[in-house]
Design an enzyme around this catalytic site. Structure first.
Site, PDB file in Angstrom:
ATOM      1  N   ARG A 181       0.821  -1.209   0.000  1.00 59.80           N
ATOM      2  CA  ARG A 181       0.000   0.000   0.000  1.00 59.80           C
ATOM      3  C   ARG A 181       0.857   1.261   0.000  1.00 59.80           C
ATOM      4  NH1 ARG A 181      -1.729   3.862   0.638  1.00 59.80           N
ATOM      5  NH2 ARG A 181      -3.708   4.454  -0.115  1.00 59.80           N
ATOM      6  N   TYR A 182       2.005   1.166   0.701  1.00 56.87           N
ATOM      7  CA  TYR A 182       2.894   2.323   0.865  1.00 56.87           C
ATOM      8  C   TYR A 182       4.114   2.184  -0.044  1.00 56.87           C
ATOM      9  CZ  TYR A 182       0.248   3.352   5.143  1.00 56.87           C
ATOM     10  OH  TYR A 182      -0.733   3.668   6.036  1.00 56.87           O
ATOM     11  N   ARG A 229       7.323  -0.031   1.896  1.00 55.21           N
ATOM     12  CA  ARG A 229       7.151  -1.134   2.843  1.00 55.21           C
ATOM     13  C   ARG A 229       5.933  -1.971   2.494  1.00 55.21           C
ATOM     14  NH1 ARG A 229       5.674   3.728   4.367  1.00 55.21           N
ATOM     15  NH2 ARG A 229       4.099   4.167   5.959  1.00 55.21           N
ATOM     16  N   CYS A 276      -3.878 -17.728  14.827  1.00 54.11           N
ATOM     17  CA  CYS A 276      -3.478 -16.920  15.979  1.00 54.11           C
ATOM     18  C   CYS A 276      -3.502 -17.797  17.226  1.00 54.11           C
ATOM     19  CB  CYS A 276      -4.431 -15.745  16.174  1.00 54.11           C
ATOM     20  SG  CYS A 276      -4.220 -14.458  14.920  1.00 54.11           S
ATOM     21  N   CYS A 316      -9.123 -12.291  18.605  1.00 51.99           N
ATOM     22  CA  CYS A 316      -9.709 -11.025  19.048  1.00 51.99           C
ATOM     23  C   CYS A 316     -11.066 -10.864  18.362  1.00 51.99           C
ATOM     24  CB  CYS A 316      -8.827  -9.850  18.659  1.00 51.99           C
ATOM     25  SG  CYS A 316      -7.098 -10.027  19.134  1.00 51.99           S
ATOM     26  N   CYS A 350     -11.313  -8.533  15.201  1.00 55.04           N
ATOM     27  CA  CYS A 350     -10.248  -8.753  14.201  1.00 55.04           C
ATOM     28  C   CYS A 350     -10.558  -8.073  12.864  1.00 55.04           C
ATOM     29  CB  CYS A 350     -10.062 -10.240  13.951  1.00 55.04           C
ATOM     30  SG  CYS A 350      -8.785 -10.586  12.708  1.00 55.04           S
ATOM     31  N   ARG A 385      -9.028  -8.665  10.147  1.00 53.48           N
ATOM     32  CA  ARG A 385      -8.866  -9.647   9.060  1.00 53.48           C
ATOM     33  C   ARG A 385      -9.683 -10.901   9.299  1.00 53.48           C
ATOM     34  NH1 ARG A 385      -3.214  -8.409   9.351  1.00 53.48           N
ATOM     35  NH2 ARG A 385      -3.205  -6.382   8.377  1.00 53.48           N
ATOM     36  N   ASP A 424     -11.891  -0.595  13.149  1.00 57.17           N
ATOM     37  CA  ASP A 424     -12.280  -0.635  11.734  1.00 57.17           C
ATOM     38  C   ASP A 424     -13.758  -0.967  11.541  1.00 57.17           C
ATOM     39  OD1 ASP A 424      -9.736   0.010  10.786  1.00 57.17           O
ATOM     40  OD2 ASP A 424      -9.090  -2.091  10.828  1.00 57.17           O
ATOM     41  N   ASP A 465      -7.571   3.968  10.259  1.00 56.95           N
ATOM     42  CA  ASP A 465      -7.132   3.260   9.048  1.00 56.95           C
ATOM     43  C   ASP A 465      -8.243   3.479   8.023  1.00 56.95           C
ATOM     44  OD1 ASP A 465      -5.364   1.778   7.522  1.00 56.95           O
ATOM     45  OD2 ASP A 465      -5.094   0.238   9.060  1.00 56.95           O
ATOM     46  N   LYS A 510      -3.185   4.570   7.031  1.00 57.57           N
ATOM     47  CA  LYS A 510      -3.416   5.120   8.377  1.00 57.57           C
ATOM     48  C   LYS A 510      -3.380   6.637   8.358  1.00 57.57           C
ATOM     49  CE  LYS A 510      -1.109   1.081  10.251  1.00 57.57           C
ATOM     50  NZ  LYS A 510      -0.704   0.526   8.931  1.00 57.57           N
TER      51      LYS A 510
END
Ligand code: PLP
Length: 443
Positions: free
Chosen positions: A116-117, A120, A129, A133, A136, A138, A297, A334, A341
């Site tokens: 995206r950037y 990086r 995981c 969470c 989440c 994702r 999100d 985000d 972000k």
């Protein structure tokens, strides 16, 4: 006054587990709790929790014995419980809800690699995981035991990185990179290190929080072969900071891995300036630098965790100046749709003239800073760094307007809409429609 000690806890049902087992991450992983029957042995479940746990298609539930032990079983609103035990609220849709709210899939040149950037990439190395969470971001890909990244997808990720020299920073995430087999993790790290233009590697992991037992000397010995390596952990509430987490962070920092923390602002968990202040102060005590505080999100299942953005601004207002600068994270939204972000904070710049800025501090003290009237502007033509800039033209952004000669950035259909008259302001070419124009390019 001495420092308050960080607690070490074990739920009553695990009291008889021998220490060798309790401290073994493989035991913690294999004894995770996920059903009404198992969880109810640790905490009495509410009707809403039971309903959620028996809903088909619910985002995966799994909690390590260590992490569930940090919950106060008598408090249905316990901040750790709310992060990890589902409620029926998860099933509710809300306005703006999306499956892939950050449009990560659209920014993926190969599966699992989000570019995206400019310099990086985010590299998703697993869908698994240590615990899941409830908010989440994702959840569309995470948790499914049948879906993981394949060998050929990994090879495609590496091949993309090899042929993309502007990538100097690779961020391993998932899922959680520290849940994969140690040998496999080492292979990923060594393959990345073999690419000369990759300068730093980062790991984003909640394993130290869910299962600090995983952070063994053996693991840190392996990780430190791949420096410069950075790590971000994910702590949302001071109750997550246990003696075990403090010790795991100590092992990581002794191995030379700088630690940051990424929290998510969550209604009913940490949407309080006083909780946040305790959290960030406890984090710096264990040498973890608060890095980002994320606005929750617009992801399916997480609607009940969302707060107004103003809550995040209020928290930053309560931190900046009031406590160590090292403790203050950057609060970010985000961008829905994949804009990355976006930092949001209180305004400290109150007014300006041609030679003064008026600023306010955290106390409300207002000051005037006299600016120089004899400033010799920096000369790009004699600056080797300016001469050597290497940015992708499309990503120069607002800085491109300051540093270069771009005069405007406009939405895609701007010219079509504003060309209503037809005649004299007609565009020179189709191509010019979307391109920022430089000085002298205008009609
Ligand atoms: C968050 C993120 C990064 C890293 O961002 P930093 O601000 O450098 O920490 C990189 N790629 C993607 C897609 C991200 O979401």
């Amino acid at each position: 006054m001495t420092n308050r000690e960080f607690p070490s806890r074990r739920a009553a049902i695990f009291a008889d587990v021998p220490d060798e087992k309790w401290n073994d991450w493989r035991w913690q992983l294999s004894r995770r709790l996920n059903s009404v029957e198992e969880i109810e042995k640790v905490l009495p479940l509410t009707g809403s929790e039971k309903k959620a746990l028996s809903t088909p298609g619910l985002f995966r539930v799994d909690v390590t014995p260590y992490f569930i032990s940090l919950i106060d079983p008598d408090d249905p609103n316990d901040p750790i419980r709310r992060q990890i035990i589902p409620t029926a609220d998860e099933i509710l849709p809300f306005t703006g809800m999306m499956e892939d709210s950050l449009a990560e899939d659209r920014h993926s040149p190969v599966p699992g690699l989000v570019h995206r950037y400019p310099d990086r990439v985010l590299m998703l190395v697993t869908t698994q995981c240590a615990s899941y969470c409830r908010y989440c971001t994702r959840s569309r890909i995470v948790g499914d035991p049948a879906a993981n990244f394949s060998r050929s997808e990994f090879e495609a990720q590496v091949a993309y990185l090899e042929k993309t020299p502007q990538v100097r920073d690779v961020l391993l995430s998932g899922g959680d990179p520290l849940t994969i087999a140690p040998r496999q993790l080492e292979e990923i790290l060594s393959r990345l290190r073999a690419i000369p233009h990759i300068e730093i590697i980062r790991i984003g992991s909640r394993v130290p929080v869910f299962m600090p037992q995983r952070v063994t000397e053996e693991l840190t010995d392996m990780l430190q072969k791949y420096h410069p390596l950075w790590m971000n952990i994910h702590v949302n509430h001071p109750n997550e900071i246990s003696r075990e987490l403090a010790e795991a962070c100590d092992r990581l920092t002794r191995a030379g891995i700088p630690l940051g923390n990424q929290s998510v602002l969550l209604a009913g968990v940490n949407d309080c300036a006083h909780i946040q202040r305790q959290l960030v102060q406890d984090l710096v005590r264990i040498r973890v630098r608060p890095y980002y505080l994320y606005q929750c999100d617009l992801v399916e299942g997480a609607g009940h965790f969302r707060t107004p953005v103003g809550k995040g601004v209020e928290i930053i207002e309560a931190l900046r100046g009031h406590t160590s600068g090292y403790s203050v994270p950057t609060y970010v939204v985000d961008a829905p749709g994949g804009g990355g972000k976006i930092p949001v904070m209180p305004n400290y710049l109150i007014s300006q003239s041609d030679h003064k800025v008026v600023l306010r501090n955290y106390e409300g003290y207002v000051t005037a800073y006299e600016e120089p009237i004899t400033y010799q502007p920096h000369n790009p033509s004699t600056c080797p760094f300016c001469q050597n800039k290497k940015e992708e033209p499309g990503q120069r952004g607002i800085f491109g307007m300051l540093d270069g000669d771009e005069m405007f950035i406009k939405p895609e259909d701007f010219d079509l809409l504003h060309n209503r008259g037809g005649g004299q302001h007609r565009l020179r070419s189709d191509e010019q429609k979307w391109k920022p124009l430089g000085i002298g390019d205008g009609e």
